[in-house]
Scaffold this motif. Sequence first.
Motif, mmCIF file in Angstrom:
data_model
loop_
_atom_site.group_PDB
_atom_site.id
_atom_site.type_symbol
_atom_site.label_atom_id
_atom_site.label_comp_id
_atom_site.label_asym_id
_atom_site.label_seq_id
_atom_site.Cartn_x
_atom_site.Cartn_y
_atom_site.Cartn_z
ATOM 1 N N LEU A 40 1.655 -1.019 0.338
ATOM 2 C CA LEU A 40 -0.052 -0.397 -0.078
ATOM 3 C C LEU A 40 0.874 1.345 -0.320
ATOM 4 C CD1 LEU A 40 -2.807 -1.199 2.803
ATOM 5 C CD2 LEU A 40 -3.180 -1.323 0.298
ATOM 6 N N ARG A 41 0.073 2.062 -0.690
ATOM 7 C CA ARG A 41 1.135 3.282 -0.858
ATOM 8 C C ARG A 41 0.787 4.808 -0.541
ATOM 9 N NH1 ARG A 41 1.887 0.082 -5.141
ATOM 10 N NH2 ARG A 41 4.473 0.020 -5.267
ATOM 11 N N ALA A 42 1.047 5.305 -0.073
ATOM 12 C CA ALA A 42 0.129 7.022 0.393
ATOM 13 C C ALA A 42 1.377 7.423 0.517
ATOM 14 C CB ALA A 42 -0.427 6.882 1.958
ATOM 15 N N ALA A 43 0.527 9.389 0.624
ATOM 16 C CA ALA A 43 1.623 10.653 0.797
ATOM 17 C C ALA A 43 1.931 10.651 2.148
ATOM 18 C CB ALA A 43 0.570 11.443 0.260
ATOM 19 N N PRO A 44 3.314 11.062 2.367
ATOM 20 C CA PRO A 44 2.799 11.271 4.411
ATOM 21 C C PRO A 44 1.794 11.753 5.062
ATOM 22 C CG PRO A 44 5.167 11.302 2.522
ATOM 23 C CD PRO A 44 4.097 11.607 1.728
ATOM 24 N N ALA A 45 1.156 13.215 4.569
ATOM 25 C CA ALA A 45 0.307 13.234 5.395
ATOM 26 C C ALA A 45 -0.897 12.459 5.279
ATOM 27 C CB ALA A 45 -0.114 15.248 4.483
ATOM 28 N N VAL A 46 -1.126 12.021 3.816
ATOM 29 C CA VAL A 46 -2.175 11.164 4.512
ATOM 30 C C VAL A 46 -1.836 10.213 5.512
ATOM 31 C CG1 VAL A 46 -3.694 9.792 3.115
ATOM 32 C CG2 VAL A 46 -3.046 10.745 2.065
ATOM 33 N N LEU A 47 -1.059 9.566 5.460
ATOM 34 C CA LEU A 47 -0.158 8.508 6.164
ATOM 35 C C LEU A 47 -0.615 8.596 7.915
ATOM 36 C CD1 LEU A 47 0.219 5.332 7.122
ATOM 37 C CD2 LEU A 47 2.526 6.137 6.687
ATOM 38 N N ALA A 48 -0.113 9.986 7.931
ATOM 39 C CA ALA A 48 -0.083 11.603 9.792
ATOM 40 C C ALA A 48 -1.640 11.089 10.349
ATOM 41 C CB ALA A 48 0.727 12.106 9.444
ATOM 42 N N ASP A 49 -2.132 11.325 8.939
ATOM 43 C CA ASP A 49 -3.898 12.067 9.286
ATOM 44 C C ASP A 49 -4.178 10.411 9.818
ATOM 45 O OD1 ASP A 49 -3.854 14.451 8.851
ATOM 46 O OD2 ASP A 49 -4.503 14.203 6.927
ATOM 47 N N LEU A 50 -4.358 9.146 9.132
ATOM 48 C CA LEU A 50 -4.265 8.177 9.235
ATOM 49 C C LEU A 50 -4.113 7.406 10.956
ATOM 50 C CD1 LEU A 50 -5.849 5.483 9.335
ATOM 51 C CD2 LEU A 50 -4.036 3.966 7.970
ATOM 52 N N LEU A 51 -2.579 7.559 11.284
ATOM 53 C CA LEU A 51 -1.977 7.349 12.580
ATOM 54 C C LEU A 51 -2.521 8.512 13.573
ATOM 55 C CD1 LEU A 51 1.436 7.002 11.373
ATOM 56 C CD2 LEU A 51 -0.435 5.132 12.109
ATOM 57 N N ASP A 52 -3.030 9.400 13.338
ATOM 58 C CA ASP A 52 -3.751 10.845 14.422
ATOM 59 C C ASP A 52 -5.309 9.637 15.027
ATOM 60 O OD1 ASP A 52 -1.598 12.091 14.362
ATOM 61 O OD2 ASP A 52 -1.398 13.374 12.836
ATOM 62 N N ALA A 53 -5.872 9.889 13.835
ATOM 63 C CA ALA A 53 -6.771 9.020 13.788
ATOM 64 C C ALA A 53 -7.347 8.008 14.402
ATOM 65 C CB ALA A 53 -7.472 8.783 12.167
ATOM 66 N N ILE A 54 -6.839 6.900 13.838
ATOM 67 C CA ILE A 54 -6.405 5.495 14.798
ATOM 68 C C ILE A 54 -6.287 5.890 16.220
ATOM 69 C CG2 ILE A 54 -4.776 3.408 15.602
ATOM 70 C CD1 ILE A 54 -4.144 3.339 12.367
ATOM 71 N N LYS A 55 -4.575 6.870 16.566
ATOM 72 C CA LYS A 55 -4.450 6.835 17.985
ATOM 73 C C LYS A 55 -5.186 7.646 18.938
ATOM 74 C CE LYS A 55 0.883 7.645 16.809
ATOM 75 N NZ LYS A 55 0.979 8.242 16.720
ATOM 76 N N ALA A 56 -6.431 8.115 18.491
ATOM 77 C CA ALA A 56 -7.828 8.891 18.596
ATOM 78 C C ALA A 56 -8.412 8.411 18.715
ATOM 79 C CB ALA A 56 -7.840 10.101 17.712
ATOM 80 N N GLY A 57 -8.304 6.928 18.454
ATOM 81 C CA GLY A 57 -9.776 6.286 17.944
ATOM 82 C C GLY A 57 -11.374 6.426 17.410
ATOM 83 N N ASP A 58 -10.793 7.396 16.502
ATOM 84 C CA ASP A 58 -11.419 7.686 15.439
ATOM 85 C C ASP A 58 -12.616 6.327 14.265
ATOM 86 O OD1 ASP A 58 -11.400 9.914 17.049
ATOM 87 O OD2 ASP A 58 -10.001 11.197 15.385
ATOM 88 N N LEU A 59 -11.752 5.245 14.613
ATOM 89 C CA LEU A 59 -11.929 4.115 13.725
ATOM 90 C C LEU A 59 -11.924 2.751 14.717
ATOM 91 C CD1 LEU A 59 -8.864 4.788 10.888
ATOM 92 C CD2 LEU A 59 -11.387 5.755 11.254
ATOM 93 N N ASP A 60 -12.688 3.353 16.228
ATOM 94 C CA ASP A 60 -12.673 2.030 16.630
ATOM 95 C C ASP A 60 -14.608 1.548 16.762
ATOM 96 O OD1 ASP A 60 -10.159 2.302 17.787
ATOM 97 O OD2 ASP A 60 -10.887 3.340 19.277
ATOM 98 N N GLN A 61 -14.549 0.927 16.317
ATOM 99 C CA GLN A 61 -15.769 -0.111 16.245
ATOM 100 C C GLN A 61 -15.876 -0.339 17.961
ATOM 101 O OE1 GLN A 61 -16.382 -2.481 13.451
ATOM 102 N NE2 GLN A 61 -16.090 -0.813 11.833
ATOM 103 N N PRO A 62 -17.709 0.070 18.314
ATOM 104 C CA PRO A 62 -18.081 -0.625 19.131
ATOM 105 C C PRO A 62 -18.291 -1.887 19.123
ATOM 106 C CG PRO A 62 -20.000 0.439 18.414
ATOM 107 C CD PRO A 62 -18.532 0.413 17.497
ATOM 108 N N ALA A 63 -17.377 -2.784 20.454
ATOM 109 C CA ALA A 63 -18.251 -4.339 20.525
ATOM 110 C C ALA A 63 -19.611 -5.191 19.695
ATOM 111 C CB ALA A 63 -17.290 -4.582 21.311
#
Length: 63
Positions: A40-63
Motif C-alpha cells: 500500500l502506498r500513501a502520501a506522508p500527510a495522508v499516512l500521518a492523518d490515518l495514524l492520528d485517527a487511529i491514535k485518537a480512537g476515531d476508527l474504533d468500532q463498538p464491540a
Amino acid sequence: MLNRRWQKSSYSGSSNACIEVRLMGGLVALRESDDGAVVLRAAPAVLADLLDAIKAGDLDQPA
C-alpha cells in the motif's frame, strides 16, 4: 526515513508478524512482512492523518 530498504519496528524482534515501511517515489509504502506481494502506498500527510485517527480512537468500532 532516508533508507530505501524495508524497515520494521525493533519491537517486532525476529517475528514476521509486523508491518514494514519504506519510501518509494516520495510515497510511504507499507506491507506485511509475511506477505510482501501486497504493498500500500500513501502520501506522508495522508499516512500521518490515518495514524492520528487511529491514535485518537476515531476508527474504533463498538464491540
